[in-house]
Design an enzyme around this catalytic site. Structure first.
Site, PDB file in Angstrom:
ATOM      1  N   GLU A 128       0.123  -0.937   5.830  1.00 37.65           N
ATOM      2  CA  GLU A 128       1.156  -0.336   6.688  1.00 37.65           C
ATOM      3  C   GLU A 128       0.911   1.149   6.887  1.00 37.65           C
ATOM      4  O   GLU A 128       1.108   1.681   7.974  1.00 37.65           O
ATOM      5  CB  GLU A 128       2.542  -0.557   6.077  1.00 37.65           C
ATOM      6  CG  GLU A 128       3.689  -0.309   7.057  1.00 37.65           C
ATOM      7  CD  GLU A 128       4.172   1.133   7.124  1.00 37.65           C
ATOM      8  OE1 GLU A 128       4.972   1.429   8.001  1.00 37.65           O
ATOM      9  OE2 GLU A 128       3.739   1.975   6.291  1.00 37.65           O
ATOM     10  N   ASP A 134       0.849  -1.198   0.000  1.00 39.21           N
ATOM     11  CA  ASP A 134       0.000   0.000   0.000  1.00 39.21           C
ATOM     12  C   ASP A 134       0.881   1.244   0.000  1.00 39.21           C
ATOM     13  O   ASP A 134       2.057   1.191   0.348  1.00 39.21           O
ATOM     14  CB  ASP A 134      -0.951   0.020   1.205  1.00 39.21           C
ATOM     15  CG  ASP A 134      -0.227   0.111   2.550  1.00 39.21           C
ATOM     16  OD1 ASP A 134       0.822  -0.557   2.712  1.00 39.21           O
ATOM     17  OD2 ASP A 134      -0.703   0.854   3.430  1.00 39.21           O
TER      18      ASP A 134
HETATM   19  N1  BES Z   1       8.803   3.406   5.776  1.00 37.82           N
HETATM   20  C1  BES Z   1       8.104   4.288   6.639  1.00 37.82           C
HETATM   21  C2  BES Z   1       8.776   4.480   7.973  1.00 37.82           C
HETATM   22  C3  BES Z   1      10.168   5.028   7.896  1.00 37.82           C
HETATM   23  C4  BES Z   1      10.488   6.034   7.008  1.00 37.82           C
HETATM   24  C5  BES Z   1      11.104   4.520   8.731  1.00 37.82           C
HETATM   25  C6  BES Z   1      11.777   6.493   6.951  1.00 37.82           C
HETATM   26  C7  BES Z   1      12.367   5.010   8.689  1.00 37.82           C
HETATM   27  C8  BES Z   1      12.726   6.003   7.782  1.00 37.82           C
HETATM   28  C9  BES Z   1       6.704   3.764   6.871  1.00 37.82           C
HETATM   29  O1  BES Z   1       6.074   3.407   5.678  1.00 37.82           O
HETATM   30  C10 BES Z   1       5.870   4.866   7.470  1.00 37.82           C
HETATM   31  O2  BES Z   1       5.698   5.886   6.865  1.00 37.82           O
HETATM   32  N2  BES Z   1       5.376   4.655   8.706  1.00 37.82           N
HETATM   33  C11 BES Z   1       4.519   5.577   9.402  1.00 37.82           C
HETATM   34  C12 BES Z   1       3.912   4.933  10.598  1.00 37.82           C
HETATM   35  C13 BES Z   1       2.498   4.486  10.467  1.00 37.82           C
HETATM   36  C14 BES Z   1       2.040   3.894  11.785  1.00 37.82           C
HETATM   37  C15 BES Z   1       1.548   5.476   9.933  1.00 37.82           C
HETATM   38  C16 BES Z   1       5.288   6.743   9.968  1.00 37.82           C
HETATM   39  O3  BES Z   1       6.447   6.583  10.385  1.00 37.82           O
HETATM   40  O4  BES Z   1       4.701   7.818  10.034  1.00 37.82           O
HETATM   41 MN    MN Z   2       5.350   5.272   4.617  1.00 38.89          MN
END
Ligand code: BES
Ligand code: MN
Length: 443
Positions: free
Chosen positions: A141, A76
């Site tokens: 995710e 996604d």
């Molecule tokens: N891949 C990201 C998280 C990320 C980005 C980790 C850059 C380390 C470096 C992930 O897809 C993401 O965006 N996660 C969300 C969390 C979610 C619970 C909405 C975030 O970190 O905001």
């Molecule tokens: Mn992300």
């Protein structure tokens, strides 16, 4: 265009925006695409329905006496708004020089598709893999993985593995191999301040009744002091301080303060006193306002006291902060700062704990050797400020650590307009997967 890039572009074209119900069928079609791809590779596939978007599983034929590696990713993507700020169609992958522009190019389709192609190359070359592989690619995710933790619990036995590998984090710069050994946690909430029962003339009533927009602003201001230290009582109680070796190691990386200024375009830095930008971003907790609203937003002035105003907050957390406890403390702080003249309404959102592993463990060392081979340079060890809450659930449910082998570059613009992934990193990711499975197989 190589055949590998052509099929990657086909995968990118699915507008698999998980948060938007209009795209429900597109998310599913994207999951179906993966099922077809894994079937073509000769893997055993399973499409698991959830109350939300499906979970895709694919397994190599399990053989005893070799380790099993779980490779996690998400198909996604984030919404594309503001769409006017894209230079190209967000779902028509466009190659300019080394960069592929498309929503999801880096986060996370490019990063896990490289792993898929790495496995495919190995199977084509050797007819076998050095380890057993289970792919787990989810479609939720970006909305907090609401159905994945229960899925892990239900399928604990058939997801049994020795280690998990994920490429969904960053590299500190182009060509610099990066092993991430920690992620921040997250806790989200939204609050509304209700004041008068209707919008009021601000001249006729102003001065005698509370203005909800003012109260929301005052509450937001109460979250930090002038040194950037969070003022929610108890917020720092369980925070594990940064260790000397990590502060030293991060200080040896290219200047993080300068990089943070350059990457963000902010005129200056702002944050918790006593920490460098990298320490603030990777190892310290935060309170952020993600959205704030209330009153007239149109052109010109409008003399109104809005009857309500709101804000959306998220807290980034570090070990050992408990997200549910932080939400409770935050709610108590909001209640404390809401005057009797208004009514506070709080809605708690999704949350997940921080994660850390030992980068010097035997799996950590195997990951470092694989990074070294794929990029021909010494891997750097970092933590990241972003969150992947399911990583701690994998630890809790399956009992294994996760190797975070990120391929996102600082200028890749994930979650923003003009997201991109480089062909260089796509190809490096394929090499990285091959090296990683070999190193884990030898371990
Ligand atoms: N891949 C990201 C998280 C990320 C980005 C980790 C850059 C380390 C470096 C992930 O897809 C993401 O965006 N996660 C969300 C969390 C979610 C619970 C909405 C975030 O970190 O905001
Ligand atoms: Mn992300």
């Amino acid at each position: 265009m190589t055949p590998q890039l052509t099929e990657f572009f086909d995968f990118l074209r699915y507008p698999s925006i998980s948060t938007d119900s209009k795209h429900r069928d597109d998310v599913r079609a994207c999951g179906d695409y993966l099922i077809r791809k894994f079937n073509d590779m000769g893997l055993k596939t399973e499409l698991h329905e959830t109350p939300g978007h499906p979970i895709v599983i694919a397994r190599s034929k399990p053989k005893p006496d070799r380790p099993t590696v779980l490779i996690y990713g998400h198909y996604d993507v984030q919404p594309v708004d503001p769409v006017d700020e894209w230079d190209t169609d967000p779902f028509e992958p466009t190659l300019k020089g080394d960069k592929i522009f498309c929503r999801g190019a880096t986060d996370n389709k490019g990063q896990h598709y490289a792993h898929i192609l790495g496995v495919e190359e190995t199977l084509k070359a050797h007819g076998d893999l050095p380890v057993n592989v289970i792919f787990l690619i989810e479609g939720e995710e970006e909305i907090g993985s609401p159905n994945l933790a229960p899925f892990l619990a239900q399928h604990q036995a058939d997801l049994a593995c020795d280690i998990c590998a994920v490429s969904d984090t960053g590299m500190i710069g182009p060509g610099i191999p990066t092993l991430t050994y920690g992620l921040r946690g997250i806790a989200c909430l939204e609050f509304k301040i209700h004041g008068p029962s209707l919008d009021l003339h601000s001249g006729v009533y102003g001065g005698a009744v509370p203005n909800p927009a003012t109260i929301v602003s005052r509450i937001i201001a109460s979250l930090h002091n002038d040194e950037g230290i969070i003022q929610v009582p108890g917020f720092y109680d369980s925070v594990v301080p940064l260790e000397a070796w990590e502060r030293e190691m991060w200080a040896s990386l290219p200047d993080g303060d300068a990089a943070t200024l350059a990457e963000t375009g902010a005129p200056g830095l702002w944050g918790e006193a006593g920490y460098t930008a990298l320490e603030q971003r990777w190892g310290r907790p935060t309170a952020e306002v993600n959205g704030v609203g209330g009153g007239y937003q149109g052109e010109g002035s409008k003399t109104v006291i809005p009857r309500e105003a709101m804000a959306k907050l998220s807290f980034r957390l570090v070990p050992d902060q408990d997200p549910k406890k932080i939400l409770k403390l935050a709610q108590a702080h909001l209640e404390q700062h809401c005057p009797d003249s208004c009514r506070l309404e709080v809605e708690l959102g999704h949350d997940g704990p921080a994660y850390v592993m030992d980068p010097h463990s035997s799996h950590g060392k195997a990951a470092q050797r694989a990074l070294q081979r794929a990029f021909e340079d010494e891997p750097r060890l970092i933590r990241e400020g972003g969150s992947i809450p399911i990583i701690q659930s994998i630890k809790d449910t399956l009992g294994v650590d996760t190797l975070l082998l990120g391929l996102a570059l600082p200028d890749c613009q994930i979650h923003a307009p003009n997201e991109s992934f480089t062909v260089t990193n796509f190809e490096a990711g394929i090499r990285l997967n091959r090296a990683l499975l070999e190193e884990l197989g030898n371990g």
